[in-house]
Every structure is written in structure tokens, then in C-alpha cells.
Design a protein around this motif. Structure first.
Motif, PDB file in Angstrom:
ATOM      1  N   ALA A 282       0.824  -1.219   0.000  1.00 33.48           N
ATOM      2  CA  ALA A 282       0.000   0.000   0.000  1.00 33.48           C
ATOM      3  C   ALA A 282       0.854   1.263   0.000  1.00 33.48           C
ATOM      4  N   GLY A 283       2.140   1.123   0.299  1.00 33.47           N
ATOM      5  CA  GLY A 283       3.063   2.237   0.139  1.00 33.47           C
ATOM      6  C   GLY A 283       3.214   3.140   1.345  1.00 33.47           C
ATOM      7  N   ALA A 284       4.137   4.123   1.188  1.00 35.27           N
ATOM      8  CA  ALA A 284       4.485   5.033   2.284  1.00 35.27           C
ATOM      9  C   ALA A 284       3.314   5.925   2.679  1.00 35.27           C
ATOM     10  N   GLY A 285       2.466   6.271   1.722  1.00 38.24           N
ATOM     11  CA  GLY A 285       1.320   7.119   2.026  1.00 38.24           C
ATOM     12  C   GLY A 285       0.402   6.459   3.041  1.00 38.24           C
ATOM     13  N   GLU A 286       0.144   5.171   2.848  1.00 39.89           N
ATOM     14  CA  GLU A 286      -0.698   4.427   3.800  1.00 39.89           C
ATOM     15  C   GLU A 286      -0.002   4.291   5.147  1.00 39.89           C
ATOM     16  N   LEU A 287       1.306   4.045   5.110  1.00 38.90           N
ATOM     17  CA  LEU A 287       2.069   3.942   6.359  1.00 38.90           C
ATOM     18  C   LEU A 287       1.970   5.246   7.150  1.00 38.90           C
ATOM     19  N   LYS A 288       2.147   6.371   6.484  1.00 39.72           N
ATOM     20  CA  LYS A 288       2.085   7.657   7.185  1.00 39.72           C
ATOM     21  C   LYS A 288       0.687   7.916   7.742  1.00 39.72           C
ATOM     22  N   LYS A 289      -0.323   7.509   7.034  1.00 37.83           N
ATOM     23  CA  LYS A 289      -1.695   7.660   7.510  1.00 37.83           C
ATOM     24  C   LYS A 289      -1.911   6.844   8.785  1.00 37.83           C
ATOM     25  N   ILE A 290      -1.456   5.603   8.773  1.00 36.96           N
ATOM     26  CA  ILE A 290      -1.618   4.720   9.928  1.00 36.96           C
ATOM     27  C   ILE A 290      -0.810   5.240  11.116  1.00 36.96           C
ATOM     28  N   THR A 291       0.404   5.719  10.858  1.00 35.96           N
ATOM     29  CA  THR A 291       1.238   6.267  11.926  1.00 35.96           C
ATOM     30  C   THR A 291       0.575   7.486  12.560  1.00 35.96           C
ATOM     31  N   THR A 292       0.063   8.382  11.727  1.00 42.88           N
ATOM     32  CA  THR A 292      -0.607   9.581  12.235  1.00 42.88           C
ATOM     33  C   THR A 292      -1.789   9.212  13.122  1.00 42.88           C
ATOM     34  N   GLU A 293      -2.596   8.277  12.666  1.00 43.01           N
ATOM     35  CA  GLU A 293      -3.768   7.867  13.446  1.00 43.01           C
ATOM     36  C   GLU A 293      -3.346   7.236  14.776  1.00 43.01           C
ATOM     37  N   ALA A 294      -2.302   6.408  14.744  1.00 42.01           N
ATOM     38  CA  ALA A 294      -1.849   5.730  15.963  1.00 42.01           C
ATOM     39  C   ALA A 294      -1.308   6.722  16.983  1.00 42.01           C
ATOM     40  N   VAL A 295      -0.496   7.672  16.517  1.00 40.88           N
ATOM     41  CA  VAL A 295       0.091   8.668  17.422  1.00 40.88           C
ATOM     42  C   VAL A 295      -0.992   9.559  18.014  1.00 40.88           C
ATOM     43  N   ASN A 296      -1.872  10.065  17.168  1.00 45.40           N
ATOM     44  CA  ASN A 296      -2.908  10.976  17.661  1.00 45.40           C
ATOM     45  C   ASN A 296      -3.874  10.278  18.617  1.00 45.40           C
ATOM     46  N   GLU A 297      -4.181   9.028  18.331  1.00 49.48           N
ATOM     47  CA  GLU A 297      -5.066   8.299  19.237  1.00 49.48           C
ATOM     48  C   GLU A 297      -4.376   8.038  20.574  1.00 49.48           C
ATOM     49  N   PHE A 298      -3.097   7.666  20.524  1.00 47.58           N
ATOM     50  CA  PHE A 298      -2.362   7.394  21.749  1.00 47.58           C
ATOM     51  C   PHE A 298      -2.233   8.648  22.612  1.00 47.58           C
TER      52      PHE A 298
END
Length: 346
Positions: A282-298
Motif C-alpha cells: 500500500a506504500g508510504a502514504g498508507e504507512l504515514k496515515k496509519i502512523t498519524t492515526e496511531a500517534v494521535n489516538e495514543f
């Protein structure tokens, strides 16, 4: 058994003792307010600090503003950084009624301990300290007297309040050992005044910055706890990755991608390689999206509490003033004991 293995064994025994009798211990912990408290601080020191505090360990938290200039010419926005750090400590769970949060420059008696303590160490011992060598190499400038004596200043930080439990990572073990040396030599020369503090080794992970290097304020690669969701998203979106579409965890060859995977894993509790497999091509774009969601939720609960405290700046100032008052009382008592032991009461 090598020295580090022995340190781990002692630390495991100490951890059990602390869990059973937390009221027998006092910790001194803190940091230099050179910038904003970030995710690396949270996983590296703040969470363990809060855990010990919650157990009932007497907690002193120092914001070492004098030490900001150990390796730099200017003190920067130190006042803003101090107040911002206090907000993060409160939001993380430090109770100001049961902890002492204070600044170096507000406790003159603490800093007076530096003079007799310097007489107890040799120049060679100071030059051998790993932090002094590393900070000197990183600064690219002449070794200042303040940086050279930094380990002794840290000993004064610990001993002024008679801290006997110091939560540290492996790299900071030499600081605790030098503090033990200072305490032991003072007691041998002048009489028993100070405890010899014990190191409680933490197994904190090294949190990479968004560029794959260690998360650091000086590298400008850190996710600050005080950022908004949008600011976090913008920072992560700008993170360097690579042209390979399939996501894999390979810190040596793919530092940017691997850093984002590690950050996501820490915030979500999922293994890096499992995350990489789930993202696949899915590429770096998907990775960055998932990382952003994980950090903000945490960080969402922390940020909500932080914003609540920030609405009352007078309260934050009172926390620091009260902490400075308590630290001064403690330091004055200790300095009086030192003067009496040395025979310098007039």
C-alpha cells in the motif's frame, strides 16, 4: 558476570524491593528544558517516572535550566520550555501535591554543593565520563567548564534531596556511579551525610525520530506531546521514506520507513513486522496515515488533560513556585548538614 549483567541483576532485585516498600525510596529525575517534551521522552523516562510516582515513591523532578548552556551559547526559550514541561508532567500523571517539580536556578543551596563535591573527584574522572565525551564531540566546540563538571552537577541534583533511587537507561549508569563515588568520598572524609543512590535500570525503547535518527529536539525530528493532531499529521507527512512501495521493517537499509513502523508499534502495541505485513504494497502514504492515526489516538488523553491544565496558567506557575519552595527547604537542610560536617558553621 560482566558489569552490565551485574547491574541488570541488581536492578531486578531493587525493582522488587521498590514494589514492596515504595515509601522507602526517593527518586530524582528530570531533564534539560532545551525544547518541548516529545514522544521519545514519554516512552524513555516520563512513563517510568509516573509509574514509580504512582506506587508512592517520593518524587523530585528537576528542570535543569542551568544545564541548558553546558553545550550551547544561548539559553533559548527556556522559560517557555519549563512551563510547557510542567504541563506535560501534570498531564502524564505527576501529582504536584505529592511531587516536587523545580528548576535548577531557583535553588541556590543545591548549586553550592557543587564546590565541595568538585574537590572529591579528579579531572581524569570527569574526562572519562561518556556523556561529557559524547556531548563535547556533538557540540563541535571547546570543552566548557560547565560541561566538564556536568556529572558533578548531576551528583548535586541527586544528593541535595538525598535521592536513593535513580531510574536510568544503560547510557546513564556512569552518572549514578560517579554520584555514588561523591557520596562515599564525602562520607569518608567528613562523616555520614549522604546515601549512596542505587540505579534502577529501565528497559525503555529508543524512539526514532521521523527521519530514522534518534528522536531529539536538536535534530528537529521529534513529535512533541503538545502538538495538535494537525501539526502531528503535517510532521509525519513530511517524513522521508524511499521509493520502494512494499513496506518492510529494515532499520539499517530503510531508516525512514522503519522509524514510522516503530513509532506506530509503540503507540498501538503491535509488532513492527506485523504492521509492515499488514500494509504490504500500500506504500508510504498508507504507512504515514496509519502512523498519524496511531500517534494521535495514543496522545489524545494526554493532550486533553494538558489543554485542561493550560487553561489555568496561574495554577501551573503555582505548581512550579511551590516546587521551588520545597526544593529550597530540602537543599537548605542538606547544605546546613554539609557545613556542620565540614566544620564551616560560623
Amino acid at each position: 558476570m560482566n558489569t552490565f549483567s551485574a547491574s541488570i541483576e541488581r536492578s531486578d532485585t531493587l525493582r522488587s524491593a521498590v514494589n514492596e516498600n515504595p515509601d522507602r525510596y526517593r527518586i530524582l529525575t528530570g531533564e534539560r528544558p532545551t525544547g518541548l517534551v516529545h514522544l521519545g521522552h514519554y516512552f524513555g523516562t516520563v512513563s517510568e517516572r509516573v509509574r514509580l510516582h504512582s506506587l508512592g515513591v517520593d518524587t523530585f523532578v528537576i528542570l535543569a535550566d542551568y544545564q541548558v548552556i553546558t553545550d550551547r551559547d544561548a539559553i533559548g526559550q527556556v522559560r517557555d520550555n519549563v512551563y510547557s514541561a510542567v504541563l506535560d508532567y501534570l498531564a502524564a500523571g505527576i501529582d504536584p501535591d505529592r511531587a516536587t517539580i523545580f528548576t535548577h536556578s531557583s535553588v541556590p543551596a543545591l548549586n553550592q554543593l557543587l564546590l565541595p563535591f568538585l574537590s572529591l573527584v579528579t579531572e581524569a574522572e570527569l574526562h572519562r565520563n561518556p556523556t561529557v565525551k559524547a556531548e563535547h564531540a556533538a557540540s563541535g566546540r571547546a570543552l566548557s567548564g560547565l560541561l566538564l563538571t556536568y556529572p558533578v552537577h548531576q551528583a548535586a541534583d541527586i544528593l541535595f534531596c538525598k535521592g536513593n533511587l535513580i531510574p536510568v537507561g544503560k547510557d546513564n549508569l556512569p552518572h549514578v556511579e560517579l554520584t555514588r563515588v561523591v557520596a562515599r568520598r564525602f562520607n569518608e572524609r567528613y562523616g555520614d551525610v549522604f546515601p549512596e543512590p542505587q540505579a534502577l535500570l529501565t528497559s525503555a525503547p529508543e524512539v526514532p525520530g521521523i527521519d530514522g535518527r534518534k528522536m531529539s529536539k536538536s535534530y528537529r525530528n521529534a513529535i512533541a506531546l503538545s502538538m495538535t493532531d494537525d501539526e502531528t499529521a503535517t510532521l509525519i507527512r513530511r517524513a522521508p521514506t524511499d521509493s520502494e512501495r512494499v513496506i518492510t521493517f529494515d532499520p539499517d537499509n530503510r531508516p525512514g520507513v522503519s522509524a514510522l513502523l516503530t513509532t506506530t508499534a509503540l503507540c498501538s502495541g503491535v509488532d513492527e513486522r506485523q504492521l509492515a505485513a499488514e500494509i504490504g504494497d500500500a506504500g508510504a502514504g498508507e504507512l504515514k496515515k496509519i502512523t498519524t492515526e496511531a500517534v494521535n489516538e495514543f496522545l489524545a488523553p494526554h493532550r486533553r488533560r494538558r489543554n485542561d491544565f493550560a487553561r489555568d496558567p496561574d495554577f501551573v506557575r503555582c505548581v512550579l513556585r511551590d516546587g521551588n519552595r520545597r526544593a529550597n527547604e530540602e537543599a537548605t537542610r542538606t547544605l546546613d548538614e554539609v557545613h556542620a560536617a565540614m566544620g564551616t558553621v560560623y
